[in-house]
Structures are given as C-alpha cells and as structure tokens.
Design a protein around this motif. Sequence first.
Motif, PDB file in Angstrom:
ATOM      1  N   THR A 262      -4.051   4.768  20.524  1.00 32.81           N
ATOM      2  CA  THR A 262      -3.804   3.625  19.651  1.00 32.81           C
ATOM      3  C   THR A 262      -2.301   3.462  19.499  1.00 32.81           C
ATOM      4  O   THR A 262      -1.547   4.427  19.545  1.00 32.81           O
TER       5      THR A 262
ATOM      6  N   LYS B 161     -16.382  -3.003  12.233  1.00 34.74           N
ATOM      7  CA  LYS B 161     -15.366  -3.136  13.278  1.00 34.74           C
ATOM      8  C   LYS B 161     -16.017  -3.555  14.591  1.00 34.74           C
ATOM      9  O   LYS B 161     -17.234  -3.480  14.751  1.00 34.74           O
ATOM     10  N   LEU B 162     -15.179  -3.998  15.520  1.00 39.34           N
ATOM     11  CA  LEU B 162     -15.700  -4.333  16.837  1.00 39.34           C
ATOM     12  C   LEU B 162     -16.378  -3.113  17.448  1.00 39.34           C
ATOM     13  O   LEU B 162     -15.861  -1.998  17.392  1.00 39.34           O
ATOM     14  N   ASP B 163     -17.526  -3.327  18.041  1.00 33.31           N
ATOM     15  CA  ASP B 163     -18.331  -2.245  18.592  1.00 33.31           C
ATOM     16  C   ASP B 163     -17.849  -1.890  19.996  1.00 33.31           C
ATOM     17  O   ASP B 163     -18.382  -2.361  21.004  1.00 33.31           O
ATOM     18  N   ARG B 164     -16.831  -1.051  20.057  1.00 31.89           N
ATOM     19  CA  ARG B 164     -16.267  -0.666  21.338  1.00 31.89           C
ATOM     20  C   ARG B 164     -17.276   0.120  22.184  1.00 31.89           C
ATOM     21  O   ARG B 164     -17.359  -0.058  23.400  1.00 31.89           O
TER      22      ARG B 164
ATOM     23  N   ILE C 158     -20.391  -6.414  16.525  1.00 38.09           N
ATOM     24  CA  ILE C 158     -19.826  -5.713  15.372  1.00 38.09           C
ATOM     25  C   ILE C 158     -20.666  -4.466  15.093  1.00 38.09           C
ATOM     26  O   ILE C 158     -21.895  -4.518  15.065  1.00 38.09           O
TER      27      ILE C 158
ATOM     28  N   ASN D 196     -19.732  -0.180  10.901  1.00 43.32           N
ATOM     29  CA  ASN D 196     -18.564  -0.064  10.030  1.00 43.32           C
ATOM     30  C   ASN D 196     -17.820  -1.383   9.875  1.00 43.32           C
ATOM     31  O   ASN D 196     -16.751  -1.436   9.269  1.00 43.32           O
TER      32      ASN D 196
ATOM     33  N   GLN E  58      -4.786  -0.291  22.750  1.00 42.49           N
ATOM     34  CA  GLN E  58      -4.256  -1.180  21.719  1.00 42.49           C
ATOM     35  C   GLN E  58      -3.062  -1.985  22.227  1.00 42.49           C
ATOM     36  O   GLN E  58      -2.883  -3.141  21.855  1.00 42.49           O
TER      37      GLN E  58
ATOM     38  N   GLU F 111     -10.021 -12.292  19.649  1.00 43.28           N
ATOM     39  CA  GLU F 111     -10.362 -10.873  19.614  1.00 43.28           C
ATOM     40  C   GLU F 111     -10.220 -10.304  21.019  1.00 43.28           C
ATOM     41  O   GLU F 111     -10.443 -11.015  22.009  1.00 43.28           O
TER      42      GLU F 111
END
Length: 511
Positions: free
Chosen positions: A166, A496-499, A491, A494, A420, A434
Amino acid sequence: MPGSPENPILPLDHLALRGADHDDALVLREGVVSWKDLRTRVSRLAAWLSREVPEKGARVATWAAKGELTCLMPLAAARAGLVHVPVNPLLKHAQVAHILADSGAVLLIGTRARLDTLGAADVPEACRLLSEDEALATVAERGGEMPPSEADPDDLAAILYTSGSTGRPKGVMLSHANMWLGAESVADYLGLAADDRTLAVLPLSFDYGQNQLLSTWYAGGCVIPLDYLVPRDLMKAVERHAITTLAAVPPLWVQVCELDWPAETAAKLRRLTNSGGALTVDLVRRLRALFPQARLFPMYGLTEAFRSTYLDPELVDTHPTSMGKAIPHAEILVINDLGEIAQDGEEGELVHCGPLVAQGYWQDAERTAERYKPAPAASRYGGIAVWSGDRVRRGADGLLYFVGRRDAMIKSAGNRISPQEIEEAALATGLVAEAVALGVPDERLGQAVHLVVRAMPSSSDAVEELPRKLMQELPNFMQPKVIHWRDAMPIGPNGKLDRTGLAAEIMEPAA
C-alpha cells in the motif's frame, strides 16, 4: 562471525581497494577501467561531491542508465560522507518527484533527457539538478582526490526505494555494514574470485542489482554493466566479455532459455543466480540443460534485509522448489501463529535476524514498526528482526519452502509493485471512479498487472483515454496488461471494495 579481526567490517568505499592494480574492475562503453583507475575515479568523484554537498549525511540521488556515474556513486558518496539514493531509470516524473521529496535529496544527477521531463512542481526547492555529462566533466576538470573514509560502519550509506503493498515507494535505509556484509556474504557463498567477470543486467537501483557490483568488487573481480534492448544482446555480451557470472529474474531467464546459445558461449558461464521470484521446476530444468557447466543458485531476498536464503547448487536438481537455507550473516527463523518456532513441515512466517537487517524505512516510523520488530526469543542475534510477512515451511532437512505472501504486493518481472500506486494513478486521470490493481499469475512475468475500474459517468472516452494517460504517468513495468471495465464494483462485508472477490473472478478464467 561478522566483524572478526580476519574479516573486519569496513566503510563501503573501501571496496575500491580490493583488486589488483592492473586487473580489470569495470568495463564501460568508453573503455576498460583498471582497479588502479577505479580507485582514482572514486577518489575524485568523492572529492567533488564533498565540495558540492559539504553537509555530512545529506542525500544525493542519481537517475541515469548504467555507466560510470551509477557504478561509482555507491562508493564515492559513501567516501564523501553522503547518502546515495539511486533512482530506477525506468521511473517517470511522479515517482521521481515522490522520491526526491521523501528523501530530502539536495542534488539529483541524471541523464539530461530524464531531467527535462521534470516540471517545477516535481523538484523540491532545496534540490539542485545536474546533468550526468556535466557532473563527470567537472570532476575530470577540477581534479582533487579524497582518501578512504573512516566512517562508522553503522552510518547510513544508501536509501533504496521499494514499493509496499500500500502507498508510495518507501525508502529502506542501508548502513555501510549492511552493504559491506551483504557483499561479503554473496561473494562467499557464490565462490566469487578475482578472475570472475559479472554481467550486470539488473537495475542498480535494486538491492540485488547493487550487489552485482559490490559482491564482485569484494572478490576483486570485474563488472560489465549492460542496459540491453533484447535478450540476444545479453548472449552477445557473454561471448564478447567472457562473462562468468549472470544474475537475473525469472522472466529474463525465460527469454534466455528461448535463445539458441552456442555451446562454447554457454560454457563461459560458471554461475547463474536468481532472485526476484521463484524459478519453476520447468525453468530449472531448462537452465540446467542449457548451461550444464554453470552452478545455479536460486535465492530469496527482501530489500528490508537484503538477502535471506540460497539453495546449494548441488541440491537444485533434487529440490528445485526449495528456497534453501540462510546465507552467511543471516539467521532465518520460521515462526508459527503462536509466536513459537514452527515444527518441521508447519507453516509459519519467515523472520530474518542478524546484521543484514536494514535500519528501517526512511522517516516512516509507523511502517518501520510494522515490519521491523524485536527478534524472537530463540534468535541468537536478538535485537531487531525483519518480519517478512511471507509464509514458509521448513523440511526435516532444514530446507525452506515458500508457501505464499501475506500482503497484496504484485511481483512482476522482478519488480515489486504497489497496487495502490497504480490505483492512484488511474483515479488521478479523472476518467475512473474506482480502481483495483491485482497481480494475476503469468507464465512470463510471474505476475501480470490487471486493473479493474469503473468509469466516471461523464467519461465517454475513458476506454480509449485511460491506457494513454497511464502510459504517460507510470513506468512500463507498472502498466496494466489488461484493464477490466465494470459497471459496478463488488463491496465486501466491511464496506470496502472486495479485492478478494475480484481476484477470484479474474484469475479463474486466467488459470
């Protein structure tokens, strides 16, 4: 043990004193540099640097292709009491601007064409720019020499910037002792000697690339730097310069194995060394068949501790997937989830202890504390250790095997890439709302960069424009191999984007 009377730890610039006067030390496009000439050039460059930057401990950056400046600067800056910040010549203005600002560099010496790409906003007010040609010409004109330094081995000698999983690249702080002992360690286990000739094809901004120089010079050998355009250039250089030692990363080895090597050229190589990603069983077999006389050294390392393990070439054929054992001056422990030494066959985190552990991240106490922690109680060194985040297991014979990475780092063609950083570049274009960057397994690259994006509603030309803008802002090795466009991004629980979900979706068809 490091620092013994027989092998004292010396200031890094003392590597210039290792070879015999009339032996070759460095082969440049302009001609061959003997060890006697190398000593003179390092001394003169150091004297000039000390006049230009009199403040001890100041940071001096270089941004140029392989040549006299980039090869001599690690020793000359150390002699002048300065801290060298080598910048990868493949980086572009945004990454260079970050490194200059973060390191507080007061001088950047680079290729004129590279310097011309920097705008006023990219260069801190306190940083001067100087072209490589002008710097070397001035050094030659003004003369003056500087004797070997008496620096404390624990003094900072270099900051190498490496991407994290990150955020932007972070600077790993290396002392004279870190780099000296790294050179000694590698020269030892590779068996380097004064008649060895190393083809330096890896970037000198990487720890692995720097060590091509330093370990060879520790042994009194000769370095031939090469910025190759195609793999065939590498093969020609092996023939032309009677190369004995070649270091590379897996994607380059794949290309090397695709060439038609004359038997007499292949036979010149005494050793092959690999890091920056694991060799596949197939690639090990191809290399062994192509270079039967050469000893193959698979290695594992991380910039935060230089190098951790190597596999004895005698075991490569029978244990091709092993990382091997600890290199000299390194202690490698496998710590399970209970914080204890893992049993044989039990998965745990690789923890690196000992004098090769770097001094942390430059001006980043928070990220330093995440990676640099007290050594496990079982360590014979104690002190601070690097907790790698990599999961490994140890066999009953002591050999280590890589299991997986804990973080989201993308490792492509030997480069450590921050997802990132790619995502920020995509968002900065204003074309996407996004973005998620992922590493997808790739036969040639190790991992290929895939970028998943959702376009801004107003961006009607985003599909055509995004690749063009990323090409302007990111170096080639960070460019996405594939851009996936989505109308909506998943999503996770949590918010957040579901990586993880995106990765599974993309990798399934890629498998």
